[in-house]
Design an enzyme around this catalytic site. Structure first.
Site, PDB file in Angstrom:
ATOM      1  N   ALA A 273      19.682  20.219 -14.944  1.00 46.96           N
ATOM      2  CA  ALA A 273      18.886  19.622 -13.867  1.00 46.96           C
ATOM      3  C   ALA A 273      17.913  18.582 -14.433  1.00 46.96           C
ATOM      4  O   ALA A 273      17.756  17.496 -13.868  1.00 46.96           O
ATOM      5  CB  ALA A 273      18.124  20.719 -13.127  1.00 46.96           C
TER       6      ALA A 273
ATOM      7  N   THR B 263      17.471  13.084 -32.505  1.00 44.44           N
ATOM      8  CA  THR B 263      16.114  12.813 -32.030  1.00 44.44           C
ATOM      9  C   THR B 263      15.146  13.520 -32.978  1.00 44.44           C
ATOM     10  O   THR B 263      15.404  14.645 -33.410  1.00 44.44           O
ATOM     11  CB  THR B 263      15.914  13.320 -30.588  1.00 44.44           C
ATOM     12  OG1 THR B 263      16.150  14.729 -30.549  1.00 44.44           O
ATOM     13  CG2 THR B 263      16.855  12.623 -29.625  1.00 44.44           C
TER      14      THR B 263
ATOM     15  N   ASP C 269      15.526  16.449 -22.952  1.00 43.99           N
ATOM     16  CA  ASP C 269      16.337  16.237 -21.736  1.00 43.99           C
ATOM     17  C   ASP C 269      16.077  14.843 -21.162  1.00 43.99           C
ATOM     18  O   ASP C 269      17.003  14.175 -20.679  1.00 43.99           O
ATOM     19  CB  ASP C 269      15.996  17.290 -20.674  1.00 43.99           C
ATOM     20  CG  ASP C 269      16.291  18.699 -21.161  1.00 43.99           C
ATOM     21  OD1 ASP C 269      17.168  18.860 -22.026  1.00 43.99           O
ATOM     22  OD2 ASP C 269      15.634  19.642 -20.673  1.00 43.99           O
TER      23      ASP C 269
ATOM     24  N   ASN D 283      17.382  25.839 -13.795  1.00 49.08           N
ATOM     25  CA  ASN D 283      16.453  26.966 -13.932  1.00 49.08           C
ATOM     26  C   ASN D 283      15.193  26.688 -13.143  1.00 49.08           C
ATOM     27  O   ASN D 283      14.841  25.536 -12.883  1.00 49.08           O
ATOM     28  CB  ASN D 283      16.011  27.148 -15.398  1.00 49.08           C
ATOM     29  CG  ASN D 283      17.152  27.559 -16.306  1.00 49.08           C
ATOM     30  OD1 ASN D 283      18.068  28.261 -15.891  1.00 49.08           O
ATOM     31  ND2 ASN D 283      17.099  27.113 -17.552  1.00 49.08           N
TER      32      ASN D 283
HETATM   33  O1  RIB Z   1      14.745  21.661 -22.209  1.00 41.87           O
HETATM   34  C1  RIB Z   1      13.769  22.266 -21.406  1.00 41.87           C
HETATM   35  C2  RIB Z   1      14.419  23.257 -20.490  1.00 41.87           C
HETATM   36  O2  RIB Z   1      14.973  24.297 -21.259  1.00 41.87           O
HETATM   37  C3  RIB Z   1      13.462  23.945 -19.543  1.00 41.87           C
HETATM   38  O3  RIB Z   1      13.295  23.239 -18.338  1.00 41.87           O
HETATM   39  C4  RIB Z   1      14.058  25.319 -19.388  1.00 41.87           C
HETATM   40  O4  RIB Z   1      14.537  25.569 -18.104  1.00 41.87           O
HETATM   41  C5  RIB Z   1      15.160  25.414 -20.439  1.00 41.87           C
HETATM   42  O5  RIB Z   1      16.387  25.284 -19.885  1.00 41.87           O
END
Ligand code: RIB
Length: 303
Positions: A40, A221, A254, A9
């Site tokens: 990503a 988490t 992430d 995104n």
């Molecule tokens: O986890 C964060 C991400 O969630 C953001 O970067 C946004 O693009 C959504 O996908």
């Protein structure tokens, strides 16, 4: 090798005093355009903390400026981008508001992410040393086929159940867990997943223990409280997070997943991999946006 299968995104981020309620409008002086998408982000976190050429991303972007810049950004971060396909749909976009405490609310317009299929990964040289990393921002059937393919080749699957879909069937969740080695959830996702499987609890530790009884390692988490790994045999291990003053928690989960994958790919003991992942996720919260604060390998190892 780590193969992340997931979303790309562009994040349009506005900072506000407080996240608006339904029907409310709030003003922000500006917005930023940043790289994001759970797939990503996890690929970048893994690549920054892995040895070179160890991380590939299979994803889908539109034929537009967002897609081209997102692909360039991945390459700059050391992610192998040969498995990124194109779609007539626009590149995925996330509309993010961040409040003064660093908490966020996110709406994702999926666009090209919804056109991702398992085809690129079926062509990929998968073997027993492959780790697939999956999330929930691309079509579930495609992710499930990737998981099956990687496990059938002797590889491992890390599945981050984020964002937890509001209407997911218990049958799909059981199938998902059956093809998963490491199931990663935050506190809320743990409770959602456990309830879907019939455990009526509001306690994330109880939920994590319950989910691990399905046979996978379940890692929950818990933000500033760190993370707990629940093993299928009933053992659990908790690691703490360093106290920080978070500027922006976007992408912290992430970062955790990407660094966990790089640690497991390096065959680190689980506790060490968890400690690195928690530390990296804390560092990511010290900068605005999902990717800018993600640490490099040297920053993590020297800490
Ligand atoms: O986890 C964060 C991400 O969630 C953001 O970067 C946004 O693009 C959504 O996908």
């Amino acid at each position: 090798m780590i193969v992340v299968f997931g979303s790309i995104n562009i994040d349009l981020v506005a900072r506000v005093p407080a996240i608006p309620c339904p029907g409310e409008t709030v003003l922000s002086p500006r917005y930023e355009t940043l790289f994001g998408g759970k797939g990503a982000n996890q690929a970048v976190a893994a690549a920054r903390t892995s040895l070179p050429h160890q991380v590939a991303l299979a994803a889908c972007v539109g034929d537009d400026a967002f897609g081209r810049s997102a692909r360039d950004n991945l390459v700059c971060n050391g992610v192998v981008a040969d498995f990124i396909s194109g779609s007539a749909e626009p590149t995925g976009c996330a509309f993010i508001t961040v409040d003064e405490r660093g908490e966020n609310a996110i709406t994702v317009a999926s666009g090209a992410n919804a056109a991702l299929t398992e085809a690129p990964v079926l062509d990929f040289p998968v073997n027993a040393s492959t780790i697939a990393v999956l999330q929930m921002e691309v079509p579930f059937p495609a992710s499930f086929n990737v998981a099956r393919h990687v496990r059938a080749s002797g590889g491992r699957v890390i599945w981050n159940f984020a964002p937890a879909p509001p209407a997911f069937s218990p049958r799909d969740l059981s199938d998902l867990i059956n093809e998963t080695d490491v199931f990663v959830v935050n506190e809320h996702e743990a409770i959602t997943a456990a309830r879907l499987l019939g455990c009526e609890t509001g306690n994330y530790e109880e939920a994590g223990a319950y989910l691990s009884r399905s046979g996978c390692l379940c890692i929950v988490t818990a933000g500033a409280r760190g993370a707990i790994a629940f093993h299928p045999d009933g053992r659990n291990e908790a690691v703490n997070a360093q106290p920080i003053r978070a500027l922006d928690t976007t992408g912290a989960g992430d970062t955790f997943v990407g660094i966990l994958a790089s640690g497991l790919d390096e065959a680190l003991p689980l506790r060490t991999a968890l400690q690195r992942a928690c530390h990296g996720a804390s560092l990511a919260c010290l900068a605005h946006g999902a990717q800018p604060g993600m640490p490099t390998r040297d920053q993590l190892i020297d800490a």
